[in-house]
Design a protein around this motif. Sequence first.
Motif, PDB file in Angstrom:
ATOM      1  N   GLU A   1       0.928  -1.113   0.041  1.00  0.00           N
ATOM      2  CA  GLU A   1      -0.198  -0.018  -0.144  1.00  0.00           C
ATOM      3  C   GLU A   1       0.834   1.204   0.013  1.00  0.00           C
ATOM      4  O   GLU A   1       1.889   0.964   0.452  1.00  0.00           O
ATOM      5  CB  GLU A   1      -1.005  -0.073   1.209  1.00  0.00           C
ATOM      6  N   ARG A   2       0.300   2.291  -0.544  1.00  0.00           N
ATOM      7  CA  ARG A   2       0.994   3.632  -0.603  1.00  0.00           C
ATOM      8  C   ARG A   2       0.431   4.472   0.369  1.00  0.00           C
ATOM      9  O   ARG A   2      -0.868   4.906   0.251  1.00  0.00           O
ATOM     10  CB  ARG A   2       1.131   4.181  -2.058  1.00  0.00           C
ATOM     11  N   LEU A   3       1.229   5.089   1.303  1.00  0.00           N
ATOM     12  CA  LEU A   3       0.706   6.002   2.309  1.00  0.00           C
ATOM     13  C   LEU A   3       1.148   7.456   1.936  1.00  0.00           C
ATOM     14  O   LEU A   3       0.716   8.372   2.703  1.00  0.00           O
ATOM     15  CB  LEU A   3       1.274   5.654   3.759  1.00  0.00           C
TER      16      LEU A   3
ATOM     17  N   ASP B   1      -5.648   4.007  14.506  1.00  0.00           N
ATOM     18  CA  ASP B   1      -6.344   3.805  15.691  1.00  0.00           C
ATOM     19  C   ASP B   1      -7.519   2.597  15.312  1.00  0.00           C
ATOM     20  O   ASP B   1      -8.408   2.338  15.605  1.00  0.00           O
ATOM     21  CB  ASP B   1      -7.246   4.789  16.089  1.00  0.00           C
ATOM     22  N   ASP B   2      -7.150   2.074  13.856  1.00  0.00           N
ATOM     23  CA  ASP B   2      -7.919   1.030  13.247  1.00  0.00           C
ATOM     24  C   ASP B   2      -7.077  -0.013  12.702  1.00  0.00           C
ATOM     25  O   ASP B   2      -7.659  -0.673  11.921  1.00  0.00           O
ATOM     26  CB  ASP B   2      -8.958   1.540  12.214  1.00  0.00           C
ATOM     27  N   HIS B   3      -6.068  -0.433  13.738  1.00  0.00           N
ATOM     28  CA  HIS B   3      -5.263  -1.619  13.222  1.00  0.00           C
ATOM     29  C   HIS B   3      -4.461  -1.599  11.966  1.00  0.00           C
ATOM     30  O   HIS B   3      -4.509  -2.526  11.217  1.00  0.00           O
ATOM     31  CB  HIS B   3      -6.044  -2.859  13.609  1.00  0.00           C
ATOM     32  N   GLY B   4      -4.359  -0.244  11.534  1.00  0.00           N
ATOM     33  CA  GLY B   4      -3.675  -0.191  10.116  1.00  0.00           C
ATOM     34  C   GLY B   4      -4.463  -0.029   9.018  1.00  0.00           C
ATOM     35  O   GLY B   4      -3.961  -0.103   7.853  1.00  0.00           O
ATOM     36  N   ARG B   5      -5.734   0.038   9.311  1.00  0.00           N
ATOM     37  CA  ARG B   5      -6.552   0.341   7.983  1.00  0.00           C
ATOM     38  C   ARG B   5      -6.380   1.791   7.096  1.00  0.00           C
ATOM     39  O   ARG B   5      -6.479   2.154   6.268  1.00  0.00           O
ATOM     40  CB  ARG B   5      -7.881  -0.026   8.145  1.00  0.00           C
ATOM     41  N   SER B   6      -6.123   2.842   8.397  1.00  0.00           N
ATOM     42  CA  SER B   6      -5.696   4.050   7.983  1.00  0.00           C
ATOM     43  C   SER B   6      -4.901   4.535   8.767  1.00  0.00           C
ATOM     44  O   SER B   6      -4.686   4.218   9.805  1.00  0.00           O
ATOM     45  CB  SER B   6      -7.275   4.931   7.982  1.00  0.00           C
ATOM     46  N   TRP B   7      -3.973   5.733   8.256  1.00  0.00           N
ATOM     47  CA  TRP B   7      -2.916   6.224   9.070  1.00  0.00           C
ATOM     48  C   TRP B   7      -2.919   7.797   8.738  1.00  0.00           C
ATOM     49  O   TRP B   7      -3.363   8.376   7.655  1.00  0.00           O
ATOM     50  CB  TRP B   7      -1.705   5.697   8.331  1.00  0.00           C
ATOM     51  N   ARG B   8      -2.445   8.557   9.665  1.00  0.00           N
ATOM     52  CA  ARG B   8      -2.514   9.994   9.696  1.00  0.00           C
ATOM     53  C   ARG B   8      -1.088  10.424  10.512  1.00  0.00           C
ATOM     54  O   ARG B   8      -0.688   9.659  11.466  1.00  0.00           O
ATOM     55  CB  ARG B   8      -3.736  10.638  10.373  1.00  0.00           C
ATOM     56  N   LEU B   9      -0.535  11.392  10.224  1.00  0.00           N
ATOM     57  CA  LEU B   9       0.713  12.149  10.756  1.00  0.00           C
ATOM     58  C   LEU B   9       0.417  12.864  11.934  1.00  0.00           C
ATOM     59  O   LEU B   9      -0.439  13.971  11.805  1.00  0.00           O
ATOM     60  CB  LEU B   9       1.391  12.874   9.729  1.00  0.00           C
ATOM     61  N   GLY B  10       1.123  12.782  12.921  1.00  0.00           N
ATOM     62  CA  GLY B  10       0.903  13.537  14.201  1.00  0.00           C
ATOM     63  C   GLY B  10       1.814  14.962  13.750  1.00  0.00           C
ATOM     64  O   GLY B  10       2.446  15.233  12.798  1.00  0.00           O
TER      65      GLY B  10
ATOM     66  N   THR C   1      -0.602  -0.528  24.242  1.00  0.00           N
ATOM     67  CA  THR C   1      -1.447  -1.696  24.782  1.00  0.00           C
ATOM     68  C   THR C   1      -1.881  -1.428  26.335  1.00  0.00           C
ATOM     69  O   THR C   1      -2.697  -2.149  26.917  1.00  0.00           O
ATOM     70  CB  THR C   1      -0.567  -2.939  24.810  1.00  0.00           C
ATOM     71  N   ALA C   2      -1.541   0.104  26.652  1.00  0.00           N
ATOM     72  CA  ALA C   2      -2.022   0.365  28.055  1.00  0.00           C
ATOM     73  C   ALA C   2      -2.696   1.824  27.901  1.00  0.00           C
ATOM     74  O   ALA C   2      -2.122   2.687  26.930  1.00  0.00           O
ATOM     75  CB  ALA C   2      -1.048   0.031  29.261  1.00  0.00           C
ATOM     76  N   GLY C   3      -3.529   2.383  28.665  1.00  0.00           N
ATOM     77  CA  GLY C   3      -3.782   3.596  28.893  1.00  0.00           C
ATOM     78  C   GLY C   3      -4.811   4.129  27.852  1.00  0.00           C
ATOM     79  O   GLY C   3      -5.293   3.093  27.300  1.00  0.00           O
ATOM     80  N   PRO C   4      -5.068   5.370  27.740  1.00  0.00           N
ATOM     81  CA  PRO C   4      -6.250   5.911  26.944  1.00  0.00           C
ATOM     82  C   PRO C   4      -6.198   5.418  25.630  1.00  0.00           C
ATOM     83  O   PRO C   4      -7.071   5.639  24.715  1.00  0.00           O
ATOM     84  CB  PRO C   4      -6.205   7.395  27.300  1.00  0.00           C
ATOM     85  N   HIS C   5      -4.950   5.344  24.994  1.00  0.00           N
ATOM     86  CA  HIS C   5      -4.769   5.045  23.500  1.00  0.00           C
ATOM     87  C   HIS C   5      -4.475   3.576  23.239  1.00  0.00           C
ATOM     88  O   HIS C   5      -3.943   3.356  22.239  1.00  0.00           O
ATOM     89  CB  HIS C   5      -3.652   6.033  23.029  1.00  0.00           C
ATOM     90  N   ALA C   6      -4.764   2.788  24.140  1.00  0.00           N
ATOM     91  CA  ALA C   6      -4.605   1.282  24.051  1.00  0.00           C
ATOM     92  C   ALA C   6      -5.242   0.663  22.716  1.00  0.00           C
ATOM     93  O   ALA C   6      -6.182   1.330  22.213  1.00  0.00           O
ATOM     94  CB  ALA C   6      -5.017   0.439  25.063  1.00  0.00           C
ATOM     95  N   GLY C   7      -4.523  -0.098  21.791  1.00  0.00           N
ATOM     96  CA  GLY C   7      -4.734  -0.251  20.519  1.00  0.00           C
ATOM     97  C   GLY C   7      -4.133   0.440  19.457  1.00  0.00           C
ATOM     98  O   GLY C   7      -4.333   0.024  18.107  1.00  0.00           O
ATOM     99  N   ARG C   8      -3.589   1.660  19.617  1.00  0.00           N
ATOM    100  CA  ARG C   8      -3.128   2.343  18.678  1.00  0.00           C
ATOM    101  C   ARG C   8      -1.774   1.954  18.294  1.00  0.00           C
ATOM    102  O   ARG C   8      -0.945   1.471  19.025  1.00  0.00           O
ATOM    103  CB  ARG C   8      -2.892   3.986  19.154  1.00  0.00           C
ATOM    104  N   LEU C   9      -1.435   2.122  17.078  1.00  0.00           N
ATOM    105  CA  LEU C   9      -0.207   1.650  16.335  1.00  0.00           C
ATOM    106  C   LEU C   9       0.584   2.892  16.135  1.00  0.00           C
ATOM    107  O   LEU C   9      -0.139   4.161  15.417  1.00  0.00           O
ATOM    108  CB  LEU C   9      -0.432   0.894  15.086  1.00  0.00           C
ATOM    109  N   VAL C  10       2.018   2.950  16.407  1.00  0.00           N
ATOM    110  CA  VAL C  10       2.636   4.178  15.846  1.00  0.00           C
ATOM    111  C   VAL C  10       3.937   3.706  15.318  1.00  0.00           C
ATOM    112  O   VAL C  10       4.577   2.849  15.368  1.00  0.00           O
ATOM    113  CB  VAL C  10       3.261   4.691  17.515  1.00  0.00           C
TER     114      VAL C  10
END
Length: 546
Positions: free
Chosen positions: A145-147, A206-215, A178-187
């Motif tokens: 995929e291209r991001l 926040d959807d297990h890699g289906r979409s990504w955004r830059l902080g 895997t902990a805290g208010p953002h558990a499940g997030r990939l970085v």
Amino acid sequence: MGEREATCWEPAPGRVVLAERGVGGYRQYRIPALAATATTTLCAFDGRHDFDDLPAPIDLLLRRSSDSGATWEEPKVVRRGTGHEGFGDPSLLADPATGRVFLFHSATERAGFFESGDGEDPADPMLQHADVSVSEDEGRTWRHERLTAPLRHSGNAVLDCERIAGMFAAAGAGCAITAGPHAGRLVQVYVLRIGGRIDVACAVSDDHGRSWRLGRPIGHGREAAPVELNESSVCMLADGSLLLHSRGPGHRLETRSRDGGETFGPVTAARDLPDSGTNGSVLAPAAGPELYASHTAGPDLRRGAQISRSDDRGHTWSAVRVLEPGSAGYTRLAELPDGRIGVVYEADGYQEIRFEAYAREELVDPRRPPRGAPVPAGATGWARASAGGVVVDLVLRSILPARPASPHEWSGTEPVHVIDLSEFAGIGAAVFKEVGRAPGAGDLQVLRTRAALDRNLGPARPGIGAGDLVLVHGRAWNGTGHPLRVTWDGRSRDLEPGECWVRRDLSHRVGTGDLSAGRVRFATEIATAAARARPVLEVPRAPRGR
């Protein structure tokens, strides 16, 4: 740690060489990434048809292990391009919730990090593109995929009258919260070029890699800092906050995030983690409170790969294992399926990518040698000598394959693309890309196709051959308490106490005499008013394991 202990250093007994320059059809391997699922360990790296960083014809390779690194499958190609296409600088991220594995990497055709434009078109050949390969079966098969568009668009949205030009996923590994208010997030950390400066931001999903955004880029909106963040690694602390480590001049740099990687706090130097400005890593094992960092601890020169440990959430660190006292490059840590700590790293002038694994009880005792200690037996690509209080280090930086002497001697009709490197003269050598050219050979980088390189450079082969160029970096350090006049191969400079003189212009063209002797002997001469020394760096014709 005394000199006697440093001299008695021995390599790890379970060391595995995952890639060796010239073996397996590639002239160079670089940039290792490491991650593990519940059952499988994965290591990705560049397979290069020449020496150059992107943009260049680079293939993306992967090796897998089902026994925590004891044995490995043969390398497999994840992505291979045509013409000038290249895929490299890998970073791995395993999602513990789904088992899905992400292999982030750069895709280039005519432009890399420094040459890239600032558009968002995913088909633009003049952009450095952000790609990710995704596996649902622990690295056996992949989809790509291209991001480029979503990451550039979301990142540009927070900038004031500036736009992202070059961008690439920081090589190594990402992080799952895997902990805290953002558990499940990939970085995943990205390195950015914005308005001529280098910055860092985290891509989050926040959807297990289906979409990504830059902080938000960490340096955006702050007063100019004395140093810039660069290639970085991030880990999750016990409360769900993030700790980010970046390569830096002299020491690792650190900063923390309490909002899942959207923003970060102040950037400070990690004074316990010396760094030569080389990509390293930081790791928080799932089953323990301690943290680990990997880095090259040799000041100014890429040598001294080691693991350090923190027992206070990363506020202080102690060196616990020297991986390679001599020439070393990028390092990456990962927690293995069997609970041990695994590490991959570049060694011996990028001739090898090595893997080692340690039980946690092995990573407890401080093992940092004193400054100026002798070169340990078994260290590769490193020589040291002293002259009147000046300590001189020579480190093997790299080996460039022999090539036709001038552009007119290249055969074939494949298209070339020329990059004028003089446009980037203001960028420091410590952060600029590595390009296969002799010191002083000019300001042009010529991109050639895989076919042209294979025809003109000949078959890939291990070890050193006639015409290869051995590049050496040197450093002279005034270890006295008074100024000294130092002469180095006819050049002179005054060094204050503790001051260093670093040279990146040393090289040796391999000749038939070197091959007959079975080694390259690179010698230099340095003198003070009181003494003279002639350090000699010996590079075997074949790697030591052969």
